[in-house]
Design an enzyme around this catalytic site. Structure first.
Site, PDB file in Angstrom:
ATOM      1  N   GLU A  96      -4.696  -6.999  -7.298  1.00 50.70           N
ATOM      2  CA  GLU A  96      -3.498  -6.295  -7.700  1.00 50.70           C
ATOM      3  C   GLU A  96      -3.556  -6.266  -9.193  1.00 50.70           C
ATOM      4  O   GLU A  96      -3.723  -7.301  -9.825  1.00 50.70           O
ATOM      5  CB  GLU A  96      -2.243  -6.587  -7.352  1.00 50.70           C
ATOM      6  CG  GLU A  96      -1.073  -6.127  -7.841  1.00 50.70           C
ATOM      7  CD  GLU A  96       0.259  -6.715  -7.012  1.00 50.70           C
ATOM      8  OE1 GLU A  96       1.344  -6.232  -7.257  1.00 50.70           O
ATOM      9  OE2 GLU A  96       0.254  -7.923  -6.388  1.00 50.70           O
ATOM     10  N   LYS A 130       2.827   1.244  -6.002  1.00 49.33           N
ATOM     11  CA  LYS A 130       3.652   0.546  -5.162  1.00 49.33           C
ATOM     12  C   LYS A 130       4.958   0.965  -5.036  1.00 49.33           C
ATOM     13  O   LYS A 130       5.562   1.317  -6.149  1.00 49.33           O
ATOM     14  CB  LYS A 130       3.621  -0.930  -6.220  1.00 49.33           C
ATOM     15  CG  LYS A 130       4.112  -2.067  -5.303  1.00 49.33           C
ATOM     16  CD  LYS A 130       3.728  -3.349  -6.082  1.00 49.33           C
ATOM     17  CE  LYS A 130       4.128  -4.499  -5.475  1.00 49.33           C
ATOM     18  NZ  LYS A 130       3.978  -5.573  -6.355  1.00 49.33           N
ATOM     19  N   CYS A 158       0.762  -5.934  -2.122  1.00 52.10           N
ATOM     20  CA  CYS A 158       1.586  -7.210  -2.204  1.00 52.10           C
ATOM     21  C   CYS A 158       2.602  -7.268  -1.018  1.00 52.10           C
ATOM     22  O   CYS A 158       2.249  -7.024   0.130  1.00 52.10           O
ATOM     23  CB  CYS A 158       1.867  -7.370  -3.607  1.00 52.10           C
ATOM     24  SG  CYS A 158       2.282  -9.144  -4.059  1.00 52.10           S
TER      25      CYS A 158
END
Length: 340
Positions: A45, A128, A162
């Site tokens: 990430e 995200k 995540c």
């Protein structure tokens, strides 16, 4: 479709505030992964652009604002020259490349994953959906218009970033797209994260690849340019201290750990994924959006339209060149200031 694919997750740190150097490091690691015979390489990430670990973005002082300016400058435009370079790397080493980046869209930043094929084509991106906790101070929110799953010769490839992996409805939407190679780059770490990834692999009946950065204090600028903690204003940091210990992992659809987790340093962790051989065996007992679903009782509707703050119903009319000249004459006649 090929029976197996050799996949590598990269555990390494960005070079913070230095995107060109981070791209150089990415190419070095990609070359090493290709030498292992890897056909799919997944980076952590925010690898390009950096994860601002420890920094206080609630600081509205001139120093805090300058820190965000530098972080904004380290991000990349998509598309842009850095994307072109990543595409060139994928073609050079003949791999599918999946990497986390900090994407700059105007003055808003997004935590984004980019996808490239072995021919050097940029396939697309996933932004995200939900930045976690303090990340909302510096990253914007994505939407489901950028949640792709790509058909590849090795299986259906996609990414969940995540703590999106803790969102059961989002996971279900990805299962609904048939994801088989589930890339989960993260800034999390530790045994609990491995448990989350194991659950996802079993729940989705898919291979899970989770690369995580391994960071030391020396991977970030020294104080006062960068303060990992307030105490660094007064006490020099231990530059060899570990800020984030990694824990990258590859897990099979049966929940078996195939590579990692490693908490000792930077490295490459590789496994052979037999999508056609192992996923049907896993789905035989549990297919979360197939024979084990109950659409008559529970179902999910996903809004995959782009969510934009401003929409124009029609394009503004174009001004003809002679009309523009007439406007200029009017400005000059009335004595109003203007540029023509």
């Amino acid at each position: 479709m090929s029976s197996t694919v050799r996949a590598t997750v990269v555990q390494a740190s960005s070079i913070f505030y230095d995107t060109p150097a981070t791209l150089d490091k990415a190419e070095k690691l990609l070359k090493e992964a290709a030498a292992l015979g890897s056909q799919l390489v997944v980076f952590p990430e925010a690898f390009i652009g950096g994860y601002p670990r420890g920094y206080n973005f609630a600081d509205l002082s001139p120093r805090g604002k300058e820190s965000f300016r530098k972080y904004h400058a380290s991000a990349i435009n998509v598309p842009g020259p850095e994307v072109d370079r990543l595409a060139t790397m994928a073609a050079k080493y003949k791999v599918y490349l999946v990497t986390g980046v900090v994407e700059r869209d105007g003055y808003t930043l997004y935590c984004t994953v980019l996808f490239f094929d072995p021919e050097g084509n940029y396939l697309g991106k996933h932004r995200k959906l939900m930045p976690t906790y303090w990340e909302r101070l510096f990253w914007g929110f994505g939407d489901c218009s950028t949640t792709p799953v790509y058909d590849t010769p090795y299986g259906k490839l996609g990414s969940v970033i995540c703590w999106e992996n803790r969102m059961p409805l989002f996971r279900t939407s990805m299962y609904g797209k048939g994801i088989e190679i589930y890339c989960a780059p993260t800034a999390d770490s530790g045994d609990k994260w491995v448990s989350v990834m194991t659950h996802v692999a079993i729940e989705g009946g898919c291979y899970v690849l989770s690369p995580i950065q391994f960071c030391r204090r020396k991977d970030y600028p020294p104080p006062p340019e960068y303060l990992y903690s307030p105490s660094e204003e007064y006490v020099a940091p231990d530059y060899d201290s570990i800020l984030w210990a990694g824990g990258s992992v590859i897990i099979s659809p049966h929940g078996d750990v195939l590579a990692g987790p490693n908490y000792e340093g930077e490295g490459l962790f590789t496994a052979d994924l037999d999508v056609r051989g192992e996923i049907p065996k896993a789905k035989f007992r549990f297919d979360v959006v197939g024979h084990y679903s109950r659409a008559d009782v529970l179902n999910l509707t996903v809004n995959n339209h782009p969510l934009v703050p401003v929409t124009f119903t029609a394009s503004p009319p174009k001004i003809k060149e002679d009309e523009k000249m007439d406007e200029c004459k009017d400005v000059q006649k009335t004595g109003n200031s203007g540029v023509c």
